[in-house]
Scaffold this motif. Structure first.
Motif, short mmCIF file in Angstrom:
data_model
loop_
_atom_site.label_atom_id
_atom_site.label_comp_id
_atom_site.label_asym_id
_atom_site.label_seq_id
_atom_site.Cartn_x
_atom_site.Cartn_y
_atom_site.Cartn_z
N ALA A 36 -9.77 20.22 -31.44
CA ALA A 36 -8.63 19.51 -30.84
C ALA A 36 -7.60 20.50 -30.31
CB ALA A 36 -8.00 18.55 -31.84
N THR A 38 -8.88 21.94 -27.16
CA THR A 38 -8.71 20.97 -26.09
C THR A 38 -7.30 21.04 -25.51
OG1 THR A 38 -10.40 19.51 -27.02
CG2 THR A 38 -8.79 18.51 -25.51
N GLN A 39 -6.31 21.20 -26.38
CA GLN A 39 -4.93 21.34 -25.91
C GLN A 39 -4.79 22.58 -25.03
OE1 GLN A 39 -2.88 21.03 -29.80
NE2 GLN A 39 -1.69 19.42 -28.80
N CYS A 76 -3.79 14.39 -28.29
CA CYS A 76 -4.34 15.45 -29.13
C CYS A 76 -3.49 15.64 -30.38
CB CYS A 76 -4.44 16.77 -28.36
SG CYS A 76 -5.82 16.85 -27.21
#
Length: 69
Positions: A13, A16-17, A41
């Motif tokens: 996660a 992903t950010q 997120c």
């Protein structure tokens, strides 16, 4: 093992950010879209942290089934 998987998910996660930020800087995302995705997120991350902090709420205690026998 459960907490290890939660930690893996937390890392994913966070990555992903990072990609959201890169996509924003490269012009692939509009700022409002990037902010919304980043917010989501953060929600996922907070849920993962909560689950890791109290894994007993999310796992089945193997001793409980043995005590019923």
């Amino acid at each position: 093992a459960f907490i290890s998987k939660l930690n893996d998910a937390e890392s994913e996660a966070a990555e992903t950010q990072t990609w959201i930020e890169i996509a924003l800087r490269c012009g692939y995302l509009k700022k409002d879209t990037a902010l919304e995705l980043d917010y989501r997120c953060e929600e996922v991350l907070s849920q993962l942290v909560a689950m890791a902090s109290h894994p007993e709420k999310w796992t089945i205690n193997s001793n409980s089934s043995a005590s019923r026998s």
